[in-house]
Scaffold this motif. Structure first.
Motif, mmCIF file in Angstrom:
data_model
loop_
_atom_site.group_PDB
_atom_site.id
_atom_site.type_symbol
_atom_site.label_atom_id
_atom_site.label_comp_id
_atom_site.label_asym_id
_atom_site.label_seq_id
_atom_site.Cartn_x
_atom_site.Cartn_y
_atom_site.Cartn_z
ATOM 1 N N ASP A 41 0.820 -1.338 -0.102
ATOM 2 C CA ASP A 41 -0.141 0.009 -0.007
ATOM 3 C C ASP A 41 0.844 1.346 -0.137
ATOM 4 O O ASP A 41 0.546 2.282 -0.744
ATOM 5 N N ALA A 42 1.956 1.201 0.993
ATOM 6 C CA ALA A 42 2.899 2.413 0.843
ATOM 7 C C ALA A 42 3.475 2.849 -0.432
ATOM 8 O O ALA A 42 3.644 3.930 -0.846
ATOM 9 N N LEU A 43 3.902 1.663 -1.068
ATOM 10 C CA LEU A 43 4.503 1.732 -2.407
ATOM 11 C C LEU A 43 3.462 2.278 -3.471
ATOM 12 O O LEU A 43 3.701 3.531 -4.255
ATOM 13 N N GLU A 44 2.161 1.861 -3.479
ATOM 14 C CA GLU A 44 1.254 2.458 -4.493
ATOM 15 C C GLU A 44 0.962 4.020 -4.194
ATOM 16 O O GLU A 44 0.731 4.767 -4.911
ATOM 17 N N LEU A 45 0.935 4.168 -2.632
ATOM 18 C CA LEU A 45 0.509 5.654 -2.478
ATOM 19 C C LEU A 45 1.650 6.419 -2.851
ATOM 20 O O LEU A 45 1.544 7.571 -3.124
ATOM 21 N N GLY A 46 2.686 6.007 -2.475
ATOM 22 C CA GLY A 46 4.107 6.707 -3.041
ATOM 23 C C GLY A 46 4.090 7.139 -4.435
ATOM 24 O O GLY A 46 4.341 8.202 -4.770
ATOM 25 N N VAL A 47 3.729 6.193 -5.227
ATOM 26 C CA VAL A 47 3.623 6.481 -6.721
ATOM 27 C C VAL A 47 2.540 7.375 -6.997
ATOM 28 O O VAL A 47 2.932 8.316 -7.831
ATOM 29 N N ALA A 48 1.692 7.213 -6.435
ATOM 30 C CA ALA A 48 0.588 8.383 -6.593
ATOM 31 C C ALA A 48 0.899 9.625 -6.067
ATOM 32 O O ALA A 48 0.579 10.547 -6.984
ATOM 33 N N LEU A 49 1.532 9.750 -4.937
ATOM 34 C CA LEU A 49 1.874 11.166 -4.502
ATOM 35 C C LEU A 49 2.895 11.692 -5.470
ATOM 36 O O LEU A 49 2.769 12.910 -5.603
ATOM 37 N N GLN A 50 3.865 10.855 -5.856
ATOM 38 C CA GLN A 50 4.944 11.268 -6.937
ATOM 39 C C GLN A 50 4.031 11.786 -8.319
ATOM 40 O O GLN A 50 4.523 13.069 -8.662
ATOM 41 N N LYS A 51 3.189 10.949 -8.835
ATOM 42 C CA LYS A 51 2.275 11.801 -9.807
ATOM 43 C C LYS A 51 1.583 12.861 -9.777
ATOM 44 O O LYS A 51 1.539 13.640 -10.393
ATOM 45 N N LYS A 52 0.857 12.853 -8.682
ATOM 46 C CA LYS A 52 -0.184 13.973 -8.338
ATOM 47 C C LYS A 52 0.424 15.319 -7.911
ATOM 48 O O LYS A 52 0.346 16.402 -8.311
ATOM 49 N N TYR A 53 1.528 14.992 -7.039
ATOM 50 C CA TYR A 53 2.417 16.244 -6.322
ATOM 51 C C TYR A 53 3.827 16.490 -6.873
ATOM 52 O O TYR A 53 4.312 17.472 -6.269
ATOM 53 N N GLY A 54 4.333 15.533 -7.750
ATOM 54 C CA GLY A 54 5.687 15.616 -8.159
ATOM 55 C C GLY A 54 6.752 15.599 -6.987
ATOM 56 O O GLY A 54 7.897 16.055 -6.951
ATOM 57 N N ILE A 55 6.395 14.767 -6.028
ATOM 58 C CA ILE A 55 7.105 14.867 -4.870
ATOM 59 C C ILE A 55 8.010 13.266 -5.103
ATOM 60 O O ILE A 55 7.430 12.157 -5.483
ATOM 61 N N SER A 56 9.256 13.403 -4.761
ATOM 62 C CA SER A 56 10.223 12.220 -4.949
ATOM 63 C C SER A 56 10.303 11.802 -3.702
ATOM 64 O O SER A 56 10.870 12.501 -2.569
ATOM 65 N N LEU A 57 10.192 10.467 -3.469
ATOM 66 C CA LEU A 57 10.233 9.698 -2.120
ATOM 67 C C LEU A 57 11.390 8.505 -2.368
ATOM 68 O O LEU A 57 11.369 7.853 -3.380
ATOM 69 N N SER A 58 11.980 8.545 -1.121
ATOM 70 C CA SER A 58 13.025 7.382 -1.084
ATOM 71 C C SER A 58 12.412 6.092 -0.172
ATOM 72 O O SER A 58 12.004 6.558 1.013
ATOM 73 N N ALA A 59 12.203 5.129 -0.612
ATOM 74 C CA ALA A 59 11.560 3.807 0.038
ATOM 75 C C ALA A 59 12.075 3.578 1.394
ATOM 76 O O ALA A 59 11.452 3.239 2.287
ATOM 77 N N ASP A 60 13.523 3.694 1.352
ATOM 78 C CA ASP A 60 14.199 3.400 2.584
ATOM 79 C C ASP A 60 14.564 4.405 3.645
ATOM 80 O O ASP A 60 15.131 4.238 4.445
ATOM 81 N N SER A 61 14.034 5.670 3.246
ATOM 82 C CA SER A 61 14.524 6.880 3.967
ATOM 83 C C SER A 61 13.738 6.846 5.281
ATOM 84 O O SER A 61 12.294 6.693 5.579
ATOM 85 N N GLU A 62 14.409 7.348 6.400
ATOM 86 C CA GLU A 62 13.744 7.567 7.770
ATOM 87 C C GLU A 62 12.601 8.618 7.481
ATOM 88 O O GLU A 62 11.394 8.536 8.069
ATOM 89 N N ASP A 63 12.915 9.646 6.791
ATOM 90 C CA ASP A 63 12.122 11.042 6.421
ATOM 91 C C ASP A 63 10.781 10.250 5.758
ATOM 92 O O ASP A 63 9.581 10.621 6.339
#
Length: 84
Positions: A41-63
């Motif tokens: 779910d986190a992976l799918e949500l991360g991809v959706a956030l990247q598409k919608k808001y242009g946010i780049s996320l690192s999967a293994d980041s504490e942030d």
């Protein structure tokens, strides 16, 4: 309101048909307790956030883990990204 937008995105992306934005507590954990989301779910949500808001996320980041703690945390991350 950004929190409502995030809740709607979570419901759409994860196809949570029996849940409404009102059912999601903005301060509740998204994983394990609260909504009970998992890593897929986190992976799918991360991809959706990247598409919608242009946010780049690192999967293994504490942030990233901290940002995904709750709807409030996700909304705060999106808001801070918009101000850059």
């Amino acid at each position: 309101m950004l929190e409502l937008e995030v809740k709607e995105l979570i419901i759409d992306v994860l196809q949570l048909e029996d849940i409404t934005p009102d059912d999601i507590d903005s301060a509740a954990p998204l994983f394990v307790e609260g909504l009970g989301l998992d890593s897929i779910d986190a992976l799918e949500l991360g991809v959706a956030l990247q598409k919608k808001y242009g946010i780049s996320l690192s999967a293994d980041s504490e942030d990233t883990r901290r940002h995904f703690a709750s709807v409030q945390a996700l909304a705060a991350m999106i808001e801070s990204h918009r101000k850059k």
